[in-house]
Design a protein around this motif. Structure first.
Motif, PDB file in Angstrom:
ATOM      1  N   LYS A  70      30.884 103.110  59.406  1.00 11.61           N
ATOM      2  CA  LYS A  70      29.933 104.212  59.382  1.00 11.61           C
ATOM      3  C   LYS A  70      30.574 105.410  58.675  1.00 11.61           C
ATOM      4  CE  LYS A  70      28.072 103.034  63.976  1.00 11.61           C
ATOM      5  NZ  LYS A  70      27.933 103.520  65.381  1.00 11.61           N
ATOM      6  N   PRO A  71      29.793 106.318  58.096  1.00  8.08           N
ATOM      7  CA  PRO A  71      30.386 107.570  57.596  1.00  8.08           C
ATOM      8  C   PRO A  71      31.155 108.276  58.708  1.00  8.08           C
ATOM      9  CG  PRO A  71      28.125 107.344  56.833  1.00  8.08           C
ATOM     10  CD  PRO A  71      28.343 106.230  57.830  1.00  8.08           C
ATOM     11  N   GLY A  72      32.368 108.689  58.408  1.00  5.88           N
ATOM     12  CA  GLY A  72      33.227 109.281  59.415  1.00  5.88           C
ATOM     13  C   GLY A  72      34.068 108.265  60.166  1.00  5.88           C
ATOM     14  N   GLY A  73      33.829 106.975  59.926  1.00  2.00           N
ATOM     15  CA  GLY A  73      34.597 105.931  60.589  1.00  2.00           C
ATOM     16  C   GLY A  73      35.982 105.775  59.990  1.00  2.00           C
ATOM     17  N   ARG A  74      36.851 105.087  60.719  1.00  3.05           N
ATOM     18  CA  ARG A  74      38.250 104.945  60.285  1.00  3.05           C
ATOM     19  C   ARG A  74      38.675 103.485  60.174  1.00  3.05           C
ATOM     20  NH1 ARG A  74      37.944 109.959  62.078  1.00  3.05           N
ATOM     21  NH2 ARG A  74      39.370 111.514  61.150  1.00  3.05           N
ATOM     22  N   LEU A  75      39.453 103.236  59.142  1.00  2.19           N
ATOM     23  CA  LEU A  75      40.048 101.932  58.915  1.00  2.19           C
ATOM     24  C   LEU A  75      41.533 102.001  59.266  1.00  2.19           C
ATOM     25  CD1 LEU A  75      40.203  99.025  57.743  1.00  2.19           C
ATOM     26  CD2 LEU A  75      40.519 100.084  55.485  1.00  2.19           C
ATOM     27  N   PHE A  76      41.995 101.024  60.049  1.00  4.49           N
ATOM     28  CA  PHE A  76      43.401 100.944  60.441  1.00  4.49           C
ATOM     29  C   PHE A  76      43.994  99.648  59.893  1.00  4.49           C
ATOM     30  CE2 PHE A  76      41.213 103.508  63.591  1.00  4.49           C
ATOM     31  CZ  PHE A  76      42.045 104.608  63.714  1.00  4.49           C
ATOM     32  N   VAL A  77      45.096  99.783  59.186  1.00  2.00           N
ATOM     33  CA  VAL A  77      45.725  98.656  58.524  1.00  2.00           C
ATOM     34  C   VAL A  77      47.200  98.606  58.914  1.00  2.00           C
ATOM     35  CG1 VAL A  77      46.437  97.742  56.280  1.00  2.00           C
ATOM     36  CG2 VAL A  77      44.144  98.701  56.561  1.00  2.00           C
ATOM     37  N   SER A  78      47.739  97.409  59.079  1.00  2.00           N
ATOM     38  CA  SER A  78      49.193  97.255  59.130  1.00  2.00           C
ATOM     39  C   SER A  78      49.578  96.111  58.209  1.00  2.00           C
ATOM     40  CB  SER A  78      49.689  96.978  60.556  1.00  2.00           C
ATOM     41  OG  SER A  78      49.294  95.703  60.998  1.00  2.00           O
ATOM     42  N   THR A  79      50.706  96.265  57.543  1.00  2.00           N
ATOM     43  CA  THR A  79      51.175  95.240  56.612  1.00  2.00           C
ATOM     44  C   THR A  79      52.669  95.434  56.375  1.00  2.00           C
ATOM     45  OG1 THR A  79      50.686  94.136  54.505  1.00  2.00           O
ATOM     46  CG2 THR A  79      50.621  96.553  54.520  1.00  2.00           C
ATOM     47  N   LEU A  80      53.217  94.689  55.422  1.00  2.00           N
ATOM     48  CA  LEU A  80      54.641  94.738  55.112  1.00  2.00           C
ATOM     49  C   LEU A  80      54.867  95.362  53.744  1.00  2.00           C
ATOM     50  CD1 LEU A  80      55.467  91.225  56.457  1.00  2.00           C
ATOM     51  CD2 LEU A  80      56.808  93.227  57.066  1.00  2.00           C
ATOM     52  N   ALA A 107      30.279  92.066  55.778  1.00  2.00           N
ATOM     53  CA  ALA A 107      29.902  93.341  55.161  1.00  2.00           C
ATOM     54  C   ALA A 107      28.518  93.266  54.539  1.00  2.00           C
ATOM     55  CB  ALA A 107      30.939  93.746  54.118  1.00  2.00           C
ATOM     56  N   ALA A 108      28.172  92.108  53.996  1.00  5.87           N
ATOM     57  CA  ALA A 108      26.835  91.942  53.428  1.00  5.87           C
ATOM     58  C   ALA A 108      25.769  91.916  54.515  1.00  5.87           C
ATOM     59  CB  ALA A 108      26.782  90.650  52.614  1.00  5.87           C
ATOM     60  N   GLU A 109      26.167  91.488  55.702  1.00  7.65           N
ATOM     61  CA  GLU A 109      25.232  91.323  56.814  1.00  7.65           C
ATOM     62  C   GLU A 109      25.100  92.582  57.669  1.00  7.65           C
ATOM     63  OE1 GLU A 109      25.393  88.712  60.870  1.00  7.65           O
ATOM     64  OE2 GLU A 109      25.827  87.635  59.004  1.00  7.65           O
ATOM     65  N   MET A 110      26.195  93.344  57.818  1.00  5.67           N
ATOM     66  CA  MET A 110      26.227  94.466  58.761  1.00  5.67           C
ATOM     67  C   MET A 110      26.868  95.712  58.152  1.00  5.67           C
ATOM     68  SD  MET A 110      27.469  92.408  62.205  1.00  5.67           S
ATOM     69  CE  MET A 110      27.241  93.849  63.252  1.00  5.67           C
ATOM     70  N   PRO A 111      26.348  96.235  57.064  1.00  8.42           N
ATOM     71  CA  PRO A 111      26.973  97.431  56.465  1.00  8.42           C
ATOM     72  C   PRO A 111      26.842  98.646  57.379  1.00  8.42           C
ATOM     73  CG  PRO A 111      24.850  96.982  55.437  1.00  8.42           C
ATOM     74  CD  PRO A 111      25.137  95.810  56.328  1.00  8.42           C
ATOM     75  N   CYS A 157      35.819  96.175  54.272  1.00  7.50           N
ATOM     76  CA  CYS A 157      36.055  97.011  55.452  1.00  7.50           C
ATOM     77  C   CYS A 157      35.400  98.382  55.287  1.00  7.50           C
ATOM     78  CB  CYS A 157      37.553  97.182  55.690  1.00  7.50           C
ATOM     79  SG  CYS A 157      38.407  95.703  56.269  1.00  7.50           S
ATOM     80  N   ALA A 158      35.513  98.953  54.092  1.00  6.97           N
ATOM     81  CA  ALA A 158      34.906 100.257  53.825  1.00  6.97           C
ATOM     82  C   ALA A 158      33.387 100.187  53.969  1.00  6.97           C
ATOM     83  CB  ALA A 158      35.295 100.735  52.433  1.00  6.97           C
ATOM     84  N   ARG A 159      32.782  99.110  53.500  1.00  5.24           N
ATOM     85  CA  ARG A 159      31.321  98.947  53.606  1.00  5.24           C
ATOM     86  C   ARG A 159      30.886  98.815  55.053  1.00  5.24           C
ATOM     87  NH1 ARG A 159      29.569  94.018  50.133  1.00  5.24           N
ATOM     88  NH2 ARG A 159      27.507  94.674  50.897  1.00  5.24           N
ATOM     89  N   LEU A 160      31.717  98.238  55.877  1.00 10.60           N
ATOM     90  CA  LEU A 160      31.385  98.024  57.289  1.00 10.60           C
ATOM     91  C   LEU A 160      31.477  99.290  58.124  1.00 10.60           C
ATOM     92  CD1 LEU A 160      33.204  94.620  57.531  1.00 10.60           C
ATOM     93  CD2 LEU A 160      30.849  94.961  58.304  1.00 10.60           C
ATOM     94  N   TRP A 197      44.122 101.224  46.363  1.00 14.25           N
ATOM     95  CA  TRP A 197      42.979 100.383  46.741  1.00 14.25           C
ATOM     96  C   TRP A 197      42.015 101.140  47.648  1.00 14.25           C
ATOM     97  CZ3 TRP A 197      46.817  95.928  48.016  1.00 14.25           C
ATOM     98  CH2 TRP A 197      47.049  95.165  46.872  1.00 14.25           C
ATOM     99  N   LEU A 198      42.557 101.894  48.600  1.00 11.51           N
ATOM    100  CA  LEU A 198      41.704 102.647  49.517  1.00 11.51           C
ATOM    101  C   LEU A 198      40.881 103.691  48.772  1.00 11.51           C
ATOM    102  CD1 LEU A 198      44.219 103.092  52.471  1.00 11.51           C
ATOM    103  CD2 LEU A 198      42.177 101.650  52.460  1.00 11.51           C
ATOM    104  N   ARG A 199      41.508 104.377  47.823  1.00 14.90           N
ATOM    105  CA  ARG A 199      40.767 105.368  47.019  1.00 14.90           C
ATOM    106  C   ARG A 199      39.668 104.694  46.204  1.00 14.90           C
ATOM    107  NH1 ARG A 199      46.022 107.393  46.516  1.00 14.90           N
ATOM    108  NH2 ARG A 199      46.328 106.347  44.509  1.00 14.90           N
ATOM    109  N   ASP A 200      39.964 103.525  45.663  1.00 20.34           N
ATOM    110  CA  ASP A 200      38.950 102.786  44.903  1.00 20.34           C
ATOM    111  C   ASP A 200      37.758 102.402  45.770  1.00 20.34           C
ATOM    112  OD1 ASP A 200      40.498 102.922  42.631  1.00 20.34           O
ATOM    113  OD2 ASP A 200      41.314 100.889  42.815  1.00 20.34           O
ATOM    114  N   CYS A 201      37.996 102.258  47.077  1.00 26.72           N
ATOM    115  CA  CYS A 201      36.931 101.908  48.020  1.00 26.72           C
ATOM    116  C   CYS A 201      36.185 103.138  48.532  1.00 26.72           C
ATOM    117  CB  CYS A 201      37.503 101.158  49.225  1.00 26.72           C
ATOM    118  SG  CYS A 201      38.289  99.606  48.831  1.00 26.72           S
ATOM    119  N   GLY A 202      36.588 104.333  48.102  1.00 30.91           N
ATOM    120  CA  GLY A 202      35.951 105.549  48.560  1.00 30.91           C
ATOM    121  C   GLY A 202      36.471 106.063  49.884  1.00 30.91           C
TER     122      GLY A 202
END
Length: 237
Positions: free
Chosen positions: A146-156, A112-116, A141-144, A196-201
């Motif tokens: 683009k505006p309008g981009g989507r993050l997909f998560v799966s967990t338990l 994220a520091a290298e490729m925002p 992940c949020a920093r990586l 957490w997602l809201r905290d990341c914007g």
């Protein structure tokens, strides 16, 4: 491409998954359930973003199951992990199949520091419950994105049902997973993930269940989120 790993990882967790590298692509091996989950995970992503031509990052890619599927669907895929043995297996499998993925030994924070703002989509599947600070992973992940981009998560989910099925059932009774694969205290409730997602914007768009049917060795997206679940969040324009 190689970036210096940051400190948000457990070396014991990395070593645990590295030991599974040689049988990662065996559909009847220790990752049998992961093979069954993969088509459902890919379908969930493909319904929400046009993969052909998209630039996608797969965080915690392991041996490359989802990474290769995303690339085969037309995406330009960068995939990162901190387990060198798994990345070696992923690269070798890519040579066998001819599916091109850019694999990188890196933490998501370092990348994220290298490729925002470099990716149209980021996937982070079955990883958050294995790191000391899931919020740090999500922020990166949020920093990586683009505006309008989507993050997909799966967990338990942290529920009695998840404990019974994912730990007692899968690890001790059916022995589908190696013992110690999961710790119940590390499971994540959807409400915690949403905060957490809201905290990341990011804006949470969807939470869906991911139901695994061991008798048929297949998985499907469902309404029940009590055990495994998927989530999609968008970065505002």
């Amino acid at each position: 491409m190689t970036a210096t790993p940051a400190g948000n990882f457990s070396q014991a967790e990395v070593d645990k998954f590295d030991e599974l590298a040689n049988r990662w692509w065996d559909p009847q091996g220790p990752q049998k359930a992961l093979h069954a989950l993969n088509p459902a995970r890919l379908g969930y992503v493909a319904e929400r973003i046009a993969l052909r031509g998209a630039r996608v990052l797969d965080v915690g890619c392991g041996g490359g199951l989802l990474s290769e599927s995303l690339a085969a669907a037309g995406a330009s895929v960068t995939a990162i992990d901190l387990a060198p043995g798994l990345l070696k297996v992923a690269r070798l499998h890519g040579l066998e199949t001819g599916v091109q993925v850019d694999y990188c030994l890196s933490s998501v924070e370092a990348l994220a520091a290298e490729m925002p703002a470099a990716f149209d989509a980021v996937t982070c599947m079955e990883m958050l419950e294995h790191v000391p600070d899931p919020g740090s992973v999500l922020e990166a992940c949020a920093r990586l994105l683009k505006p309008g981009g989507r993050l997909f998560v799966s967990t338990l989910n942290r529920t009695p049902a998840a404990f019974a099925l994912a730990i007692i059932g899968a690890e001790y009774i059916a022995r589908m997973l190696p013992r110690g694969t999961h710790r119940y205290s590390d499971f994540i409730r959807p409400s915690e993930l949403g905060a957490w997602l809201r905290d990341c914007g990011l804006q949470l768009e969807d939470v869906s269940g991911l139901a695994y049917e061991p008798w048929a060795n297949r998985a499907r997206v469902s309404r029940r989120t009590g055990v495994n679940y998927l989530a999609c969040a968008v970065k505002p324009e």
